[in-house]
Design a protein around this motif. Structure first.
Motif, PDB file in Angstrom:
ATOM      1  N   MET A 279      68.527  59.619  45.130  1.00 25.89           N
ATOM      2  CA  MET A 279      68.206  60.307  46.283  1.00 25.89           C
ATOM      3  C   MET A 279      66.693  60.621  46.674  1.00 25.89           C
ATOM      4  N   ASP A 280      66.507  60.557  48.081  1.00 30.00           N
ATOM      5  CA  ASP A 280      65.102  60.956  48.381  1.00 30.00           C
ATOM      6  C   ASP A 280      64.698  62.118  47.954  1.00 30.00           C
ATOM      7  N   ILE A 281      63.618  62.376  47.689  1.00 30.83           N
ATOM      8  CA  ILE A 281      63.024  63.891  47.561  1.00 30.83           C
ATOM      9  C   ILE A 281      61.702  63.958  48.620  1.00 30.83           C
ATOM     10  N   ALA A 402      66.519  66.227  58.252  1.00 30.72           N
ATOM     11  CA  ALA A 402      67.392  65.880  57.013  1.00 30.72           C
ATOM     12  C   ALA A 402      67.297  64.656  56.335  1.00 30.72           C
ATOM     13  N   SER A 403      67.300  64.745  55.053  1.00 31.52           N
ATOM     14  CA  SER A 403      66.813  63.743  54.177  1.00 31.52           C
ATOM     15  C   SER A 403      67.998  63.006  53.876  1.00 31.52           C
ATOM     16  N   MET A 404      69.059  63.656  54.146  1.00 30.23           N
ATOM     17  CA  MET A 404      70.483  63.125  53.837  1.00 30.23           C
ATOM     18  C   MET A 404      71.217  63.749  54.983  1.00 30.23           C
ATOM     19  N   ALA A 419      72.025  59.456  58.575  1.00 28.33           N
ATOM     20  CA  ALA A 419      70.677  59.802  57.691  1.00 28.33           C
ATOM     21  C   ALA A 419      71.322  58.808  56.066  1.00 28.33           C
ATOM     22  N   HIS A 420      70.293  58.325  55.575  1.00 30.76           N
ATOM     23  CA  HIS A 420      70.434  57.625  54.249  1.00 30.76           C
ATOM     24  C   HIS A 420      70.023  58.417  52.964  1.00 30.76           C
ATOM     25  N   LEU A 421      70.836  58.372  52.086  1.00 33.04           N
ATOM     26  CA  LEU A 421      70.555  59.122  50.821  1.00 33.04           C
ATOM     27  C   LEU A 421      69.097  58.603  50.173  1.00 33.04           C
ATOM     28  N   ALA A 422      68.790  57.348  50.048  1.00 33.48           N
ATOM     29  CA  ALA A 422      67.781  56.919  49.404  1.00 33.48           C
ATOM     30  C   ALA A 422      67.004  55.835  50.003  1.00 33.48           C
ATOM     31  N   ASP A 423      66.495  55.996  51.184  1.00 34.70           N
ATOM     32  CA  ASP A 423      65.823  55.059  52.064  1.00 34.70           C
ATOM     33  C   ASP A 423      64.303  55.422  51.996  1.00 34.70           C
ATOM     34  N   GLY A 424      63.954  56.584  51.396  1.00 36.73           N
ATOM     35  CA  GLY A 424      62.580  56.954  51.691  1.00 36.73           C
ATOM     36  C   GLY A 424      62.412  57.639  53.018  1.00 36.73           C
ATOM     37  N   THR A 425      63.348  58.025  53.633  1.00 34.76           N
ATOM     38  CA  THR A 425      62.998  58.478  55.205  1.00 34.76           C
ATOM     39  C   THR A 425      63.737  59.846  55.324  1.00 34.76           C
ATOM     40  N   THR A 426      63.428  60.605  56.281  1.00 30.17           N
ATOM     41  CA  THR A 426      63.994  61.686  56.839  1.00 30.17           C
ATOM     42  C   THR A 426      64.182  61.726  58.090  1.00 30.17           C
TER      43      THR A 426
END
Ligand SMILES: CCCCCCCCCCCCC/C=C/[C@@H](O)[C@H](COP(=O)(O)O)NC(=O)CCCCCCCCCCCCCCC
Ligand SMILES: Nc1ncnc2c1ncn2[C@@H]1O[C@H](COP(=O)(O)OP(=O)(O)O)[C@@H](O)[C@H]1O
Ligand SMILES: [Ca+2]
Length: 526
Positions: A279-281, A402-404, A419-426
């Motif tokens: 998950m992106d943070i 929205a990061s996810m 939006a992607h859960l773990a692509d390093g973007t928001t």
């Protein structure tokens, strides 16, 4: 099935019908012998299928030898223990496994196999257990935090009644802490908890509770790795422990957007089988001060105001967001400021490409391997990218990152469906000042299939970093006011002077960071 070598194959009874039961390292299958015989030589797969079932070993929750005097698991009725040693039902074992029910919902089902021979029964139980023991991604020991005040205040009940029994069935040992105050879980994780003892942490609560636990774990990891959270330049160390979410909050969007439902049993089963999802943070800073991390929504304007108002109505439970939502909608305030962002490059898709992020998502996989390559090559630093910042000034009803997807029961496709859960973007969504009716049309599109970005007053960008500064920054905080010598009166007279002609008042809002109010409005996000 035939490609995998068989570990066991026996004729066993299920509900007094004879089945051929086979186990290989991947699948447990049982086939009704009479139905199978009826169709030998005929390729009626549907009919053969009707009498056969199978379950992947990785979705078996547990196997248990059945005591003679326990109720039959399949019928729920108490069975008389047969006296004759030849009775094929004398010994039995029950396999508990994951069954898919409604969309993305899982259920713990079971099947009981009977046999005449005790040693055969034991052999089956032992062999299945050996196969389960080979699944190393399954947690054995968990640290559970329950927020008894989240959502409808049913966290403890949900855990005790729906989750604890399946954890114990799966032989998972747990240490359970029912929190006594806000930030109890965060502080415990940050300083006290002996994390070496556990394979994971479980959060029973909503997004706010998840945020607490995530802050505790991320901060602890950075402390131990010597990473300064106040520095915007440092790369954060990823956490070694996974967080499982048992939904018991008001929005539950982090659970809904990762698991696909807000059902506690489904979540418990995902935890047991050891599923995981990166998950992106986002880190949020004000100047050189670290403020908070965000994983779901960072929202200024509309969602900031909804949250601020709803905190006073916490006693209403989840309905507070709807009441505050209508109130904020009717107040129709707008906010002025400057948003600058660094667009995401490469094959990271676009917020409007209608691609949904799923387990094993190719975009997220690509993004994480790109990161490894760029780390090794020590490529382009942020300083070199300075010139690619895009700057937008304007009047906005809402600024959302929205990061996810932020999918939740209120909005099943979410704020940013692609939006992607773990692509390093928001995904940065800018809703410019527009009429009430237009804004309502935009909001309504979050609840149906229409594209909420298809409005002239809405823009959306996929970004790696962004900054925001409100137009009337002097009022950012009382401290800043005092420091800059600007008084509240002077701030108001400045606004009045500038808006004498139109008679309307621009407003100040707060950032909603995963359901918490941030103390600053000028922020830098990575
Ligand atoms: C007209 C209907 C419009 C429905 C629009 C729904 C959009 C919902 C998007 C929700 C995004 C949620 C992002 C998640 C944020 C959470 O991290 C965070 C914390 O959650 P927790 O309390 O579980 O700890 N939750 C929140 O900040 C809550 C946001 C909820 C927003 C609800 C807004 C309702 C708006 C209703 C407007 C109605 C206008 C009607 C006019 C007649
Ligand atoms: N024992 C407690 N008493 C009061 N507040 C708590 C307690 N434990 C956690 N909290 C706080 O409650 C807030 C809301 O929790 P959450 O589980 O997200 O519920 P909701 O979804 O209803 O907002 C979080 O900010 C968390 O820090
Ligand atoms: Ca993302």
């Amino acid at each position: 099935m035939e490609k995998q070598s068989r570990l066991l194959c026996s004729e066993l009874c299920v509900q007094r019908r004879l089945y051929e039961v086979t186990l290989n390292c991947a699948i447990l299958a049982w086939k009704d012998i009479q139905i199978a015989k009826k169709h030998t030589g005929r390729a009626i797969y549907g009919a053969v299928k009707a009498g056969s079932s199978c379950v992947p070993v990785c979705e078996i929750i547990a196997v248990q030898e059945k005591d003679d005097d326990t109720p039959c698991k399949n019928t729920g009725k108490w069975q008389k223990v047969p006296q004759s040693p030849a009775d094929p039902c004398q010994h039995a074992f029950t396999v508990f496994y994951v069954e898919r029910t409604r969309q993305h919902c899982w259920w713990c089902s079971n099947v009981t196999f009977h046999c005449s021979d005790h040693s055969l029964c034991l052999l089956w139980v032992q062999t299945i257990r050996e196969q389960l023991a080979l699944l190393t991604n399954r947690p054995k020991s968990l640290l559970v935090y329950i927020n008894p005040y989240g959502g409808k205040q049913r966290g403890k009940q949900i855990y005790d009644h729906k989750v604890a029994p399946i954890f114990s069935r799966a032989s998972i040992s747990t240490d359970v802490i029912v929190t006594e105050r806000a930030n109890h879980a965060r502080d415990h994780l940050k300083t006290e908890a002996d994390l070496k003892k556990y394979d994971g942490v479980v959060c029973v609560g909503g997004d706010g509770m998840f945020s607490e636990i995530m802050h505790g774990l991320v901060s602890r990891t950075q402390q131990e790795a010597g990473v300064d959270e106040n520095s915007m330049e440092e790369t954060l160390m990823p956490c070694g422990l996974r967080i499982g979410i048992i939904p018991a909050g008001s929005t539950d969007c982090i659970c809904y957007a990762t698991v696909g439902s807000n059902d506690p049993v489904t979540s418990a089963l995902h935890i047991i089988v050891g599923d995981s999802q990166a998950m992106d943070i986002c880190s949020v800073h004000n100047e050189d001060r670290f403020l908070r991390y965000s994983v779901s929504l960072l929202g200024y304007g509309f969602y900031g105001d909804v949250l601020t108002d709803s905190e006073r109505k916490r006693w209403m439970g989840p309905a507070r967001y709807d009441i505050s939502g209508v109130k904020t909608f009717l107040s129709h305030r707008y906010y002025e400021g400057t948003v600058s962002f660094l667009p995401a490059e490469g094959n990271l898709g676009s917020p409007r490409d209608k691609m949904q992020c799923r387990t094993g998502c190719s975009v997220c996989r690509q993004s994480s391997s790109d990161k490894l390559v760029s780390k090794n090559e020590d490529s382009v630093s942020d300083a070199e990218c300075q010139d690619t910042w895009t700057v937008i000034r304007g009047k906005f009803l809402a600024i959302n990152a929205a990061s996810m997807s932020c999918a939740c029961p209120r909005s099943p496709k979410g704020l940013s469906p692609s939006a992607h859960l773990a692509d390093g973007t928001t995904d940065l969504i800018l809703v410019r000042k527009c009429s009430r009716l237009d804004f309502l049309r935009h909001l309504l599109r979050h609840t149906n299939k229409d594209d909420q970005f298809d409005h002239s007053f809405v823009e959306v960008y996929r970004v790696k970093q962004f900054r925001f500064s409100p137009r009337y920054q002097e009022c950012d905080s009382e401290v800043d006011l005092r420091e800059s010598g600007v008084t509240g009166k002077r701030f108001l007279s400045q606004i009045c002077r500038e808006h004498r002609a139109c008679g309307c008042m621009p407003s100040q809002s707060n950032w909603n960071c995963d359901g918490e109010i941030l103390p600053h409005t000028a922020i830098q996000v990575r």
